[in-house]
Design a protein around this motif. Structure first.
Motif, PDB file in Angstrom:
ATOM      1  N   SER A  66       0.787   4.978   0.792  1.00 54.17           N
ATOM      2  CA  SER A  66      -0.085   5.930   1.180  1.00 54.17           C
ATOM      3  C   SER A  66       0.164   7.537   0.521  1.00 54.17           C
ATOM      4  O   SER A  66       1.055   7.599  -0.179  1.00 54.17           O
ATOM      5  N   VAL A  67      -0.513   8.498   0.942  1.00 55.13           N
ATOM      6  CA  VAL A  67      -0.117   9.671   0.375  1.00 55.13           C
ATOM      7  C   VAL A  67       1.031  10.327   0.774  1.00 55.13           C
ATOM      8  O   VAL A  67       2.053  10.899  -0.183  1.00 55.13           O
ATOM      9  N   THR A 113      -4.846  10.365  -5.672  1.00 61.44           N
ATOM     10  CA  THR A 113      -5.075  11.948  -5.656  1.00 61.44           C
ATOM     11  C   THR A 113      -3.873  12.482  -6.304  1.00 61.44           C
ATOM     12  O   THR A 113      -4.136  13.216  -7.327  1.00 61.44           O
ATOM     13  N   ILE A 114      -2.714  12.335  -5.931  1.00 58.76           N
ATOM     14  CA  ILE A 114      -1.578  12.987  -6.501  1.00 58.76           C
ATOM     15  C   ILE A 114      -1.326  12.127  -7.926  1.00 58.76           C
ATOM     16  O   ILE A 114      -0.878  12.907  -8.584  1.00 58.76           O
ATOM     17  N   LYS A 128      -9.287  13.954   7.923  1.00 61.99           N
ATOM     18  CA  LYS A 128     -10.207  13.824   6.788  1.00 61.99           C
ATOM     19  C   LYS A 128      -9.287  13.053   5.902  1.00 61.99           C
ATOM     20  O   LYS A 128     -10.105  12.394   5.017  1.00 61.99           O
ATOM     21  N   GLN A 165     -11.086  18.109  -0.957  1.00 60.71           N
ATOM     22  CA  GLN A 165     -10.631  18.088  -2.276  1.00 60.71           C
ATOM     23  C   GLN A 165     -11.882  17.874  -3.241  1.00 60.71           C
ATOM     24  O   GLN A 165     -12.719  16.991  -3.054  1.00 60.71           O
ATOM     25  N   THR A 205     -10.776  12.961  -5.152  1.00 66.21           N
ATOM     26  CA  THR A 205      -9.862  12.217  -4.284  1.00 66.21           C
ATOM     27  C   THR A 205      -9.883  11.062  -4.935  1.00 66.21           C
ATOM     28  O   THR A 205     -10.889  10.528  -5.924  1.00 66.21           O
ATOM     29  N   PHE A 212       0.810  -1.102   0.061  1.00 67.05           N
ATOM     30  CA  PHE A 212       0.021   0.018  -0.181  1.00 67.05           C
ATOM     31  C   PHE A 212       0.842   1.174   0.010  1.00 67.05           C
ATOM     32  O   PHE A 212       1.759   1.308   0.880  1.00 67.05           O
ATOM     33  N   GLU A 229      -2.812   5.318  -3.107  1.00 64.97           N
ATOM     34  CA  GLU A 229      -3.531   6.427  -3.156  1.00 64.97           C
ATOM     35  C   GLU A 229      -3.284   6.821  -4.670  1.00 64.97           C
ATOM     36  O   GLU A 229      -2.447   6.576  -5.417  1.00 64.97           O
ATOM     37  N   ASP A 269      -3.632   6.533   5.738  1.00 67.86           N
ATOM     38  CA  ASP A 269      -3.536   7.837   5.109  1.00 67.86           C
ATOM     39  C   ASP A 269      -3.722   7.653   3.511  1.00 67.86           C
ATOM     40  O   ASP A 269      -2.537   7.626   2.830  1.00 67.86           O
ATOM     41  N   MET A 270      -4.778   7.710   3.154  1.00 74.01           N
ATOM     42  CA  MET A 270      -4.836   7.327   1.509  1.00 74.01           C
ATOM     43  C   MET A 270      -5.813   8.367   0.877  1.00 74.01           C
ATOM     44  O   MET A 270      -5.719   8.461  -0.452  1.00 74.01           O
ATOM     45  N   LEU A 271      -6.041   9.670   1.321  1.00 76.04           N
ATOM     46  CA  LEU A 271      -6.696  10.471   0.727  1.00 76.04           C
ATOM     47  C   LEU A 271      -5.763  12.048   0.866  1.00 76.04           C
ATOM     48  O   LEU A 271      -5.521  12.186   2.151  1.00 76.04           O
ATOM     49  N   ALA A 272      -5.354  12.425  -0.153  1.00 79.76           N
ATOM     50  CA  ALA A 272      -4.601  13.666   0.051  1.00 79.76           C
ATOM     51  C   ALA A 272      -5.401  14.749   0.455  1.00 79.76           C
ATOM     52  O   ALA A 272      -6.765  15.036  -0.205  1.00 79.76           O
ATOM     53  N   ASP A 273      -4.698  15.501   1.416  1.00 79.09           N
ATOM     54  CA  ASP A 273      -5.555  16.564   2.091  1.00 79.09           C
ATOM     55  C   ASP A 273      -5.041  17.864   2.295  1.00 79.09           C
ATOM     56  O   ASP A 273      -4.636  18.210   3.623  1.00 79.09           O
TER      57      ASP A 273
END
Lengths: 348, 348
Positions: free
Chosen positions: A14-15, A114-115, B7, A91, A94, A12, A112, B328-332
C-alpha cells in the motif's frame, strides 16, 4: 470455507507500506538502489519485450498501461496523467503496478506506484546525468517545483553528488514548498524568481512542468554550451517544454525511440532526426558526452523497463519485511478444472 | 501518521468476496444480469475505445492486458493463459481487473476476475446463442469439461432455457466432475464417451478445450445443418478447435474482427473472409439466424468490452454490500504537489 491457499495470495504494498519501506531503507539509498536496478536492466535492454505504452486519451487527461517482460518476469504499470487534477485536490499522476511470473502467469507483487514512480523517474534522470552531464556538475536548475521536483533533486545529490539546486516555478508557492522540503537535506537551495535566474551557473537544467500543451519553458537564447538538459515534462503528444532551436543544437538521448518520437520533445523534429538510445551509452556501445562544451539532452518520457526495474526492486526488498499484506486475488481451487465446484462449495 | 483519505482508497473484491457476492445474488441471476450488461454495452459498441489486447507470449503461455473505455469509465483486465498450469496444480487462466474514472484517472474498483471471467464468458456465449441458435434450442453438446464448462451450461439454462447438456472430454474424470457439479441444477446431464455421441440431437455445440495448438475437436463430417456452434477455446494465435471445412459452411459471427482474425477460428481463413460483428445483430442493424437449416458459428475469443460490462456490474452491485475491502492504493497528499512532503512527514 477454507482460507485461500498460498498460491492464491499476492503481496500488496500500500501507499502507507511503501512510505514505511522507503524510510526503513532510507530515501537516498532507495534512489541509489533504483539507479543500480535501472542500469542493470538497461544493460540487458535487447532481451526485453518492448512496446510503446497503450494510452487512452480524453479531453482532460490520459490513462496508460506500460507492460514489458524480460522473459522471466512480466511487469506493467497503470498510470494516469491529469494536469487539471491538482486544482481539484487530486494528484496529476497516480499509479500502481504489478509483477508476474512469466512461467505460470501468476502475479507475484501488486504495489502502489505513485511514490515509486516519483522515485524511479528521479533515479532514471540521475542515471542519465551520470553518463551525460559535464564532469563535476554540482548545480542544477529545477524548473517546475511540483510533485516530482524534490525527488529529482535528491536523486541528483545521491547519485552524482549535486550540492546546489536553483528553484523556479511560475507559482511561487510551489517553489516555497520545494525549498522547505529540501531545507535539511544538506543541499544549498536557492529559490529564484525567473527561469533565467534559475539557470545561472547551473550545469544541469531540469524541466518538469505539467501543462498539457506545447510550452516553451526554456527558450533558445537561454541555453548556452556545456550543459545537460534533463527534460521530464514533455511526455505526451502535444506536450513539450523546450524551444525547437535548443533541440537542434543538442545531442539527444532517449529511452525508447518509437515512444519518444510520439511523446517526447522530439515530436517537434523530423521523424528521422538522429537520436541516441541511452542504453547504448550505458553498455558502452556508444559514447555519451564527448566534449565539455556540448549540449546533451535527455528527452525523458518514462519507459516500461524503468517501472520493471522498480517493481523488481520492491519485490526483492519487501519480501522479508512486514511492509505488505497478502491479497486473496487469484482463484485457486484444489482441482484447477473445478472452479465451479470451488464456487458452489463456498456457499456452505 | 494520519489514515489515508477516502480519495486514496480503492474498493477491492477478493476471490472470497466475489464468491460471497455471487451467492448473495444467486448464480443464475448473476449470469442473466451480466448478459443484460453485455447487451447494453454491445448496443453502444461504436462509442467504445477499442484496441486488440496487448499480449506477451512465451513458450508456455500468454499474459494479456485488455483495456477499453466508454469515455466515462476505463476498464482493463489482466489475464494469463497457461495450458500447462493444470498439470502443476495451477489455473490455466487467472485474471483480475480494474475500473477507473476517465475524468480523474483514479481507479474506482479492483477485483478478482478469474471467477468473474468465467461468468462473463458464459453470459457472452448465451447472449450470442440467444440471437443465433435455432429457435427452441434445448440441448447442448459441451465438449471440453474443464473450468468453463459448468458456467457455459448454466448460462445457457438461465438465458435461453436449455434443459439438457451432453458432456464429453478426452479425460473422463473431467466429465465426471462436470456432471457432478451440474447434478442438482434442474438440467438433464448426459455424460458421453465420444464427441460424436455428445453432439447427437444437440442444437448448440460448444467447444471449450485448452490445448495451445491447432486441434480438430469437431471435424467437418460431424456437423450437420441447423446447429449453432459456440467456439470458445480457439482464442490465441496457433490455437483452434474446428476443422476449416466447418468454417466455410458456417455464417460466422465475431466480437471484434481485428482481434478475432488473429486469435479465433478464422485465423484459418483468408483475412477477408466475410464475418458479421455480433453487436450489429444485437442492435438489429444486421440479421442473425435467417434459416433453421443454417450453421451459425460464434467464434468467441473474448473482448475487452465484455470485461468492461462485468466490471461495471460488480461496481454497481458491490457498493452497498460488505463484500469488499478498501485498499490504500493511491497516494493522496493534502497538497497534490507535495508528494515528497507526505513521504517525509510519514516518517514521524
Amino acid at each position: 470455507m477454507l482460507p485461500p491457499s498460498e498460491k492464491a495470495l499476492v503481496p500488496f504494498v500500500s501507499v502507507d507500506n511503501m512510505m514505511r519501506l522507503v524510510h526503513h531503507i532510507g530515501i537516498e539509498t532507495v534512489l541509489r538502489d533504483l539507479a543500480d536496478y535501472i542500469e542493470e536492466d538497461f544493460r540487458r535492454w535487447e532481451l526485453f519485450d518492448k512496446t510503446p505504452r497503450v494510452a487512452s486519451h480524453s479531453d482532460v487527461g490520459v490513462i496508460e498501461l506500460m507492460p514489458t517482460s524480460d522473459g522471466e518476469s512480466y511487469g506493467f504499470k497503470y498510470v494516469n496523467g491529469h494536469p487539471k487534477n491538482t486544482s481539484e485536490g487530486l494528484q496529476t499522476v497516480t499509479a500502481f503496478g504489478l509483477l508476474a511470473n512469466v512461467y505460470t502467469g501468476y502475479p507475484v507483487l501488486l504495489t502502489e506506484m505513485t511514490i515509486l514512480t516519483a522515485l524511479r523517474t528521479a533515479a532514471m534522470s540521475a542515471v542519465a546525468a551520470k553518463h551525460l552531464a559535464p564532469k563535476g556538475s554540482h548545480t542544477m536548475a529545477m524548473i517546475g517545483n511540483g510533485a516530482q521536483s524534490e525527488f529529482q533533486t535528491l536523486a541528483m545529490k545521491a547519485i552524482i553528488g549535486l550540492n546546489t539546486v536553483r528553484l523556479y516555478d511560475k507559482d511561487p508557492a510551489a517553489t516555497r514548498k520545494c525549498a522547505a522540503n529540501l531545507a535539511h537535506t544538506g543541499l544549498t537551495v536557492i529559490p529564484c524568481t525567473s527561469p533565467e535566474q534559475a539557470i545561472e551557473g547551473a550545469q544541469i537544467l531540469t524541466t518538469c512542468t505539467a501543462d498539457k500543451q506545447n510550452a516553451t519553458i526554456l527558450s533558445d537564447n537561454m541555453v548556452g554550451s556545456g550543459v545537460h538538459i534533463n527534460a521530464i515534462g514533455g511526455d505526451c503528444p502535444g506536450k513539450t517544454e523546450l524551444a525547437s532551436g535548443i533541440l537542434t543544437r543538442s545531442d539527444i538521448f532517449v529511452e525508447y525511440p518509437p515512444q519518444t518520437r510520439i511523446e517526447g520533445e522530439i515530436q517537434q523534429l523530423a521523424p528521422d532526426h538522429p537520436v541516441t538510445e541511452l542504453w547504448q551509452v550505458i553498455t558502452g556501445a556508444t559514447q555519451g558526452r564527448t566534449d565539455q562544451r556540448q549540449i546533451t539532452l535527455f528527452d525523458s518520457v518514462g519507459f516500461a523497463i524503468e517501472d520493471f526495474s522498480a517493481l523488481r526492486y520492491i519485490r526483492d526488498k519487501v519480501a522479508d519485511t512486514p511492509f505488505h499484506i497478502d491479497l486473496d486475488m487469484l482463484a485457486d481451487p484444489d482441482d484447477p478444472r473445478d472452479l465451479y465446484g470451488m464456487l458452489t462449495r463456498a456457499k456452505a
